[in-house]
Enzyme design. Structure first.
Site, PDB file in Angstrom:
ATOM      1  N   THR A 184       0.685  -1.228  -0.031  1.00 28.93           N
ATOM      2  CA  THR A 184       0.158  -0.004  -0.141  1.00 28.93           C
ATOM      3  C   THR A 184       0.821   1.332  -0.015  1.00 28.93           C
ATOM      4  O   THR A 184       0.499   2.395  -0.567  1.00 28.93           O
ATOM      5  CB  THR A 184      -1.125  -0.127   1.171  1.00 28.93           C
ATOM      6  OG1 THR A 184      -1.724  -1.156   1.240  1.00 28.93           O
ATOM      7  CG2 THR A 184      -1.837   1.111   1.337  1.00 28.93           C
TER       8      THR A 184
ATOM      9  N   ASP B 295       1.358  -6.377  -4.888  1.00 26.76           N
ATOM     10  CA  ASP B 295       0.656  -6.442  -3.403  1.00 26.76           C
ATOM     11  C   ASP B 295       1.021  -7.507  -2.685  1.00 26.76           C
ATOM     12  O   ASP B 295       1.334  -8.705  -3.372  1.00 26.76           O
ATOM     13  CB  ASP B 295      -1.150  -6.670  -3.864  1.00 26.76           C
ATOM     14  CG  ASP B 295      -1.835  -6.743  -2.766  1.00 26.76           C
ATOM     15  OD1 ASP B 295      -2.009  -7.347  -1.727  1.00 26.76           O
ATOM     16  OD2 ASP B 295      -2.955  -5.850  -2.730  1.00 26.76           O
ATOM     17  N   SER B 296       1.344  -7.434  -1.522  1.00 28.88           N
ATOM     18  CA  SER B 296       1.988  -8.597  -0.755  1.00 28.88           C
ATOM     19  C   SER B 296       1.111  -9.880  -0.696  1.00 28.88           C
ATOM     20  O   SER B 296       1.602 -10.720   0.020  1.00 28.88           O
ATOM     21  CB  SER B 296       2.513  -8.035   0.595  1.00 28.88           C
ATOM     22  OG  SER B 296       1.337  -7.999   1.488  1.00 28.88           O
TER      23      SER B 296
ATOM     24  N   THR C  14       1.543  -4.667   4.098  1.00 24.64           N
ATOM     25  CA  THR C  14       1.328  -5.358   5.368  1.00 24.64           C
ATOM     26  C   THR C  14       0.474  -6.829   5.543  1.00 24.64           C
ATOM     27  O   THR C  14       0.949  -7.339   6.520  1.00 24.64           O
ATOM     28  CB  THR C  14       0.360  -4.368   6.370  1.00 24.64           C
ATOM     29  OG1 THR C  14      -0.692  -4.270   5.604  1.00 24.64           O
ATOM     30  CG2 THR C  14       1.038  -2.895   6.213  1.00 24.64           C
ATOM     31  N   ASP C  15       0.044  -6.925   4.482  1.00 23.40           N
ATOM     32  CA  ASP C  15      -0.817  -8.398   4.673  1.00 23.40           C
ATOM     33  C   ASP C  15       0.015  -9.616   4.885  1.00 23.40           C
ATOM     34  O   ASP C  15      -0.335 -10.597   5.758  1.00 23.40           O
ATOM     35  CB  ASP C  15      -1.634  -8.407   3.250  1.00 23.40           C
ATOM     36  CG  ASP C  15      -2.669  -7.703   3.101  1.00 23.40           C
ATOM     37  OD1 ASP C  15      -2.873  -7.080   4.194  1.00 23.40           O
ATOM     38  OD2 ASP C  15      -3.341  -7.511   2.046  1.00 23.40           O
TER      39      ASP C  15
ATOM     40  N   THR D 136      -0.775 -22.342  19.107  1.00 26.87           N
ATOM     41  CA  THR D 136      -2.346 -21.868  19.695  1.00 26.87           C
ATOM     42  C   THR D 136      -2.716 -20.953  18.702  1.00 26.87           C
ATOM     43  O   THR D 136      -2.221 -20.154  18.056  1.00 26.87           O
ATOM     44  CB  THR D 136      -2.172 -21.398  21.230  1.00 26.87           C
ATOM     45  OG1 THR D 136      -3.438 -20.984  21.360  1.00 26.87           O
ATOM     46  CG2 THR D 136      -1.126 -20.375  21.182  1.00 26.87           C
ATOM     47  N   GLN D 137      -4.122 -21.017  18.620  1.00 27.71           N
ATOM     48  CA  GLN D 137      -4.843 -20.171  17.827  1.00 27.71           C
ATOM     49  C   GLN D 137      -5.041 -18.870  18.509  1.00 27.71           C
ATOM     50  O   GLN D 137      -5.355 -17.882  18.118  1.00 27.71           O
ATOM     51  CB  GLN D 137      -6.286 -20.526  17.492  1.00 27.71           C
ATOM     52  CG  GLN D 137      -6.450 -21.744  16.738  1.00 27.71           C
ATOM     53  CD  GLN D 137      -7.979 -22.404  16.581  1.00 27.71           C
ATOM     54  OE1 GLN D 137      -8.728 -21.719  17.007  1.00 27.71           O
ATOM     55  NE2 GLN D 137      -8.164 -23.590  16.312  1.00 27.71           N
ATOM     56  N   CYS D 138      -4.735 -18.695  19.886  1.00 28.37           N
ATOM     57  CA  CYS D 138      -4.727 -17.482  20.799  1.00 28.37           C
ATOM     58  C   CYS D 138      -3.637 -16.628  20.105  1.00 28.37           C
ATOM     59  O   CYS D 138      -2.724 -16.970  20.126  1.00 28.37           O
ATOM     60  CB  CYS D 138      -4.642 -17.981  22.224  1.00 28.37           C
ATOM     61  SG  CYS D 138      -5.574 -18.766  22.880  1.00 28.37           S
TER      62      CYS D 138
HETATM   63  N1  ASP Z   1      -2.806  -5.382   0.185  1.00 33.45           N
HETATM   64  C1  ASP Z   1      -1.871  -4.428   0.709  1.00 33.45           C
HETATM   65  C2  ASP Z   1      -0.295  -5.240   0.663  1.00 33.45           C
HETATM   66  O1  ASP Z   1      -0.222  -6.260   1.424  1.00 33.45           O
HETATM   67  C3  ASP Z   1      -1.926  -4.229   1.930  1.00 33.45           C
HETATM   68  C4  ASP Z   1      -0.813  -3.188   2.636  1.00 33.45           C
HETATM   69  O2  ASP Z   1       0.066  -2.843   2.080  1.00 33.45           O
HETATM   70  O3  ASP Z   1      -1.163  -2.665   3.760  1.00 33.45           O
HETATM   71  O4  ASP Z   1       0.277  -5.238  -0.034  1.00 33.45           O
END
Ligand code: ASP
Length: 346
Positions: free
Chosen positions: A16, A60-61, A92-93, A280-282
């Site tokens: 992003t 896009d990640s 971020t993904d 764990t899922q936690c």
């Molecule tokens: N879809 C974007 C990515 O992971 C989301 C981001 O960067 O915040 O490339």
């Protein structure tokens, strides 16, 4: 201490932070690095040298995969001696997966490798990207009074926190504090000054020079247990050809159905040679398979504890260990130790 002769390599993979809106559809799409640079004239005001390199096609990640991780490793390996530190701009993904994978692939690092990105594109007035980028760059050149890098490992810097990469998970799709490190304290906090926790930093083994690994084996899977999961689903998973490892996301302290059909399938998988790691899922806390009957039953069948490792770190560690060509016994042995601070082994 900022080293004014320092040099950082900025590796732009996409995400992003550098995206723009498609005028036709209104969706965000990856864009060229020159656009990003234009939006951050502040880069010219930093007193150290910044070189940059970008993926031929920024992504896009969500499209990140082991091939791209190898590319990043090659970029760093080829230029390792030329730079004091490396900053990777990344969506971020999947950033927590990439940071985890790179922490294993870049062995014995003695320089910082910092991943960052943003929730809002750099071209937006309220972007969180500028601050993330500028502070990540500063951390990448920051040295202690002995002239040694404060950070000598793979980290994520986001909002104001520096976190060990293989301890992170993405926790928010909308807020600027997108990442957390639930099971390990943050390594630094950036306010007016950057406060480093030197006592928590990972350090390479003495006299061991960096090693760059580029072979990963993706014959692994993540299986999340849920009330109602059927034998058919589990059987289909363990029947996947060439499957070598499963990260089993269980409840709480490492619990799953304590029923014969379930345990029979787990036993079948173990007998087939599949390494099963219990996580764990936690969001926080650790697996303890001695605590409940169901955990104990899996332990007795040969399922191994992931302790407090994240799913992201567990799955990339399995890829890394199988990529080294280790057999299942060796993989199990290394899953039970912390290689680069990814787990707290009790
Ligand atoms: N879809 C974007 C990515 O992971 C989301 C981001 O960067 O915040 O490339």
């Amino acid at each position: 201490m900022l080293d004014l002769n320092a040099s950082v390599l900025l590796i732009y993979t996409g995400g992003t932070i550098g995206m723009i809106e498609d005028p036709e559809t209104g969706t965000l799409k990856p864009y060229d690095f020159s656009h990003l640079k234009e939006q951050v004239p502040e880069l010219n005001r930093l007193k150290f040298n910044i070189d940059s390199i970008q993926f031929q096609e920024p992504i896009d990640s969500a499209d990140m995969n082991p091939e791209q991780w190898k590319k990043i490793v090659w970029i760093i390996e080829e230029r390792y001696d030329q730079y004091d530190g490396f900053v990777i701009l990344h969506g971020t993904d999947t950033m927590a997966y990439s940071a985890s994978a790179l922490s294993f692939m870049l062995e014995n690092l003695n320089k910082p490798v910092i991943l960052t990105g943003s929730q809002l594109p750099i071209g937006k007035i309220r972007t969180d990207g500028k601050e993330n980028l500028v502070t990540a760059l500063e951390i990448a050149v920051d040295k202690d009074p002995d002239g040694k890098a404060f950070v000598q490992e793979v980290c994520i810097f986001f909002q104001n926190l520096l976190m060990r990469g293989n301890r992170t998970s993405k926790i928010s799709a909308s807020y600027f504090n997108a990442f957390n490190s639930f099971n390990f304290p943050v390594l630094a906090e950036a306010g007016v000054k950057i406060h480093y926790r030197n006592d928590l930093m990972h350090r390479p083994l003495r006299n061991n020079s960096p090693k760059f690994h580029s072979s990963l084996d993706s014959n692994v899977a993540i299986v999340k247990i849920f009330p109602g999961i059927s034998a058919d689903i589990l059987k289909a998973m363990i029947a996947i050809p060439h499957l070598k490892g499963i990260v089993l996301e269980t409840y709480g302290a490492g619990n799953a159905p304590n029923q014969k059909w379930f345990l029979d399938i787990i036993e079948e998988a173990v007998n087939k040679g599949i390494v099963i790691v219990n996580v764990t899922q936690c969001a926080s806390g650790s697996v303890d398979m001695r605590r409940y009957q169901s955990g104990k039953a899996m332990k007795d069948l040969g399922v191994i504890s992931g302790y407090d490792i994240t799913t992201e770190a567990a799955v990339t560690k399995l890829m890394f260990l199988f990529g080294l060509g280790l057999d299942r016994k060796e993989v199990k042995t290394y899953m039970k130790v912390s290689l680069v601070g990814e787990a707290t082994i009790e």
